[in-house]
Design an enzyme around this catalytic site. Structure first.
Site, PDB file in Angstrom:
ATOM      1  N   ARG A  35      60.967  94.172 -35.367  1.00 43.95           N
ATOM      2  CA  ARG A  35      62.233  94.919 -35.484  1.00 43.95           C
ATOM      3  C   ARG A  35      62.387  95.978 -34.391  1.00 43.95           C
ATOM      4  O   ARG A  35      63.515  96.317 -34.026  1.00 43.95           O
ATOM      5  CB  ARG A  35      62.321  95.571 -36.860  1.00 43.95           C
ATOM      6  N   LYS A 197      64.195  77.738 -54.342  1.00 43.59           N
ATOM      7  CA  LYS A 197      65.323  77.769 -55.269  1.00 43.59           C
ATOM      8  C   LYS A 197      66.662  77.336 -54.698  1.00 43.59           C
ATOM      9  O   LYS A 197      67.076  77.809 -53.646  1.00 43.59           O
ATOM     10  CB  LYS A 197      65.481  79.194 -55.782  1.00 43.59           C
ATOM     11  N   GLY A 353      63.113  84.867 -44.302  1.00 40.73           N
ATOM     12  CA  GLY A 353      61.731  85.356 -44.304  1.00 40.73           C
ATOM     13  C   GLY A 353      60.667  84.277 -44.298  1.00 40.73           C
ATOM     14  O   GLY A 353      59.761  84.295 -43.478  1.00 40.73           O
ATOM     15  N   GLY A 376      68.902  88.963 -46.353  1.00 40.09           N
ATOM     16  CA  GLY A 376      70.143  88.915 -47.131  1.00 40.09           C
ATOM     17  C   GLY A 376      71.368  88.861 -46.243  1.00 40.09           C
ATOM     18  O   GLY A 376      72.339  88.155 -46.548  1.00 40.09           O
TER      19      GLY A 376
HETATM   20  P1  AMP Z   1      62.352  80.646 -50.676  1.00 31.32           P
HETATM   21  O1  AMP Z   1      61.985  82.088 -50.816  1.00 31.32           O
HETATM   22  O2  AMP Z   1      63.379  80.182 -51.660  1.00 31.32           O
HETATM   23  O3  AMP Z   1      62.664  80.256 -49.246  1.00 31.32           O
HETATM   24  O4  AMP Z   1      61.054  79.831 -51.088  1.00 31.32           O
HETATM   25  C1  AMP Z   1      59.841  79.887 -50.392  1.00 31.32           C
HETATM   26  C2  AMP Z   1      58.776  79.392 -51.297  1.00 31.32           C
HETATM   27  O5  AMP Z   1      59.087  78.096 -51.724  1.00 31.32           O
HETATM   28  C3  AMP Z   1      57.396  79.312 -50.685  1.00 31.32           C
HETATM   29  O6  AMP Z   1      56.570  80.274 -51.275  1.00 31.32           O
HETATM   30  C4  AMP Z   1      56.924  77.892 -51.014  1.00 31.32           C
HETATM   31  O7  AMP Z   1      55.597  77.848 -51.489  1.00 31.32           O
HETATM   32  C5  AMP Z   1      57.881  77.497 -52.112  1.00 31.32           C
HETATM   33  N1  AMP Z   1      58.027  76.038 -52.226  1.00 31.32           N
HETATM   34  C6  AMP Z   1      58.354  75.180 -51.259  1.00 31.32           C
HETATM   35  N2  AMP Z   1      58.334  73.922 -51.710  1.00 31.32           N
HETATM   36  C7  AMP Z   1      57.998  73.964 -53.028  1.00 31.32           C
HETATM   37  C8  AMP Z   1      57.798  72.992 -54.041  1.00 31.32           C
HETATM   38  N3  AMP Z   1      57.954  71.693 -53.794  1.00 31.32           N
HETATM   39  N4  AMP Z   1      57.456  73.429 -55.269  1.00 31.32           N
HETATM   40  C9  AMP Z   1      57.294  74.743 -55.506  1.00 31.32           C
HETATM   41  N5  AMP Z   1      57.457  75.717 -54.591  1.00 31.32           N
HETATM   42  C10 AMP Z   1      57.803  75.336 -53.353  1.00 31.32           C
END
Ligand code: AMP
Length: 395
Positions: A35, A197, A353, A376
């Protein structure tokens, strides 16, 4: 928005809202200077033009004046990254700060104390914003990561600088990257979304499907889509309440003649922690009791072809549980394909991130066309919103 590069800044006091919210370890060492590096271009520009640079920022989430969150702690690192002496003053408003600034010669930089020592910063207090505005002649916002907030220093302050407010160089680059993805990037434009998610990326999916040519969905979020297409996903991550949204997005894609590409094979285990048993399944036929934790070889190959046939590519979110070596291959392959695409001339933009953390963990980041500094702020921009901090510069 007017252009800072076209302005006469000689002897002008330029207030620059930057994002120096850097991570510190237990001994107050800055563990990631990204940053600070990100604001260097704006600082250099102002100084080259003979201005005085007044840096304002927040650090952490202090409750009042907590020494733990003093920006004084990072002054040496800021000086060394910017390659110049940086003065510090122990307040961000008031007569003391104004006097400290008035003693500076052109070509100087001063960093003021943490804006969030005043709760008026986050509440967007007008009196506080007005007091901040008294520090300088010109206002520059270069804190993209904070532009989605209607805070005093990112939003309210701008109204006191009619015709004297500008985006900084970082903010301009961020907005250009967003426009490349969502508006005028060279086609075909591909978005790759992964991570845990669907819920956190729903707004982006609805917006991007209108603008990009194809979307690859990987990671945990893919299983809600596979389920929406009547696939069997075993015990993989599922957001049941979003199945209808997933179906709607899939139909929208079909109606708009856009491609949504889902994994065709999945590496699965019976448990998140105990990974003694690992099997590869067709992604639509995962047996009960098995959890999909990474994309398989066939998906990697298919995604690779889609990446190499695109000219603008945005990536956000890992393809699997990349933190574990056993399930990092999908994400690693995406990195490799993106790199190859970049070498062939594609514009590659990475944001969010976890994708940046993944790039760093897998040791491949230096080649990326653009890495967004916003969390965000980036996600909201990709949902099609004009951020308050950006809107305030336009008025
Ligand atoms: P996000 O913050 O939504 O970008 O999610 C990142 C997280 O998603 C990481 O910690 C990954 O370990 C998790 N992730 C990725 N693929 C999977 C999966 N198939 N099942 C569970 N967690 C996952």
């Amino acid at each position: 928005m007017s252009d800072l590069e076209q302005q006469d800044l000689k002897n002008k006091k330029v207030i620059v809202r930057v994002d120096l919210n850097v991570p510190l370890d237990d001994d107050d060492n800055v563990t990631d200077t990204t940053r600070i590096v990100a604001c260097k271009e704006t600082v250099d520009l102002i100084l080259e033009k003979g201005g005085i640079c007044i840096l304002i920022s927040h650090l952490g989430r202090p409750k009042g004046k907590e020494n733990k969150f003093s920006l004084k702690k990072i002054i040496d690192t800021v000086s060394s990254v910017l390659g110049r002496k940086v003065f510090f003053y122990e307040d961000c408003i008031g007569q003391g700060a104004q006097e400290a600034i008035s003693k500076l010669d052109k070509g100087s930089i001063i960093l003021l104390e943490n804006l969030r020592f005043y709760e008026e910063e986050t509440s967007g207090d007008r009196v506080f914003a007005k007091n901040l505005s008294k520090l300088g002649d010109i206002y520059v916002n270069d804190a993209f990561g904070s532009c989605h907030r209607e805070h005093a220093s990112t939003f309210v302050i701008a109204e006191y600088f009619e015709n004297k407010k500008f985006p900084g160089m970082l903010l301009k680059k961020e907005l250009d990257a967003i426009n490349q993805i969502a508006n005028y990037g060279k086609k075909p434009v591909l978005a790759i979304l992964g991570g845990a998610k669907v819920s956190s990326k729903l707004g982006i999916l609805y917006n991007l499907i209108k603008n990009v040519d194809k979307i690859i969905i990987g990671g945990g979020m893919a299983y809600t889509f596979i389920k929406a297409k009547r696939g069997k996903i075993g015990n993989s991550l599922l957001e049941n309440e979003l199945i209808t949204n997933a179906q709607e997005i899939l139909s929208l894609a079909q109606a708009l003649d856009k491609k949504i590409i889902l994994p065709i094979d999945t590496i699965a285990s019976k448990d998140y922690d105990n990974n003694d048993q690992i099997l590869t399944f067709n992604s639509k036929e995962i047996e009960d009791g098995w959890i999909g934790l990474d994309i398989g070889k066939k998906s990697i190959e298919m995604f690779n072809q889609e990446i190499l046939s695109s000219n603008t590519i945005f990536w956000n979110g890992p393809m699997g549980v990349y933190e574990k070596d056993l399930f990092s291959e999908g994400t690693r392959s995406i990195c490799n394909s993106l790199r190859e695409a970049k070498e062939k001339g594609a514009n590659v933009i990475v944001g969010g991130g976890d994708s940046i953390a993944a790039l760093k963990k897998l040791g491949k980041e230096d080649w990326v066309g653009y890495i967004s500094t916003g969390g965000g702020a980036l996600l909201e921009s990709l949902e099609g919103k004009i951020l308050p901090g950006v809107k305030a510069l336009m008025k």
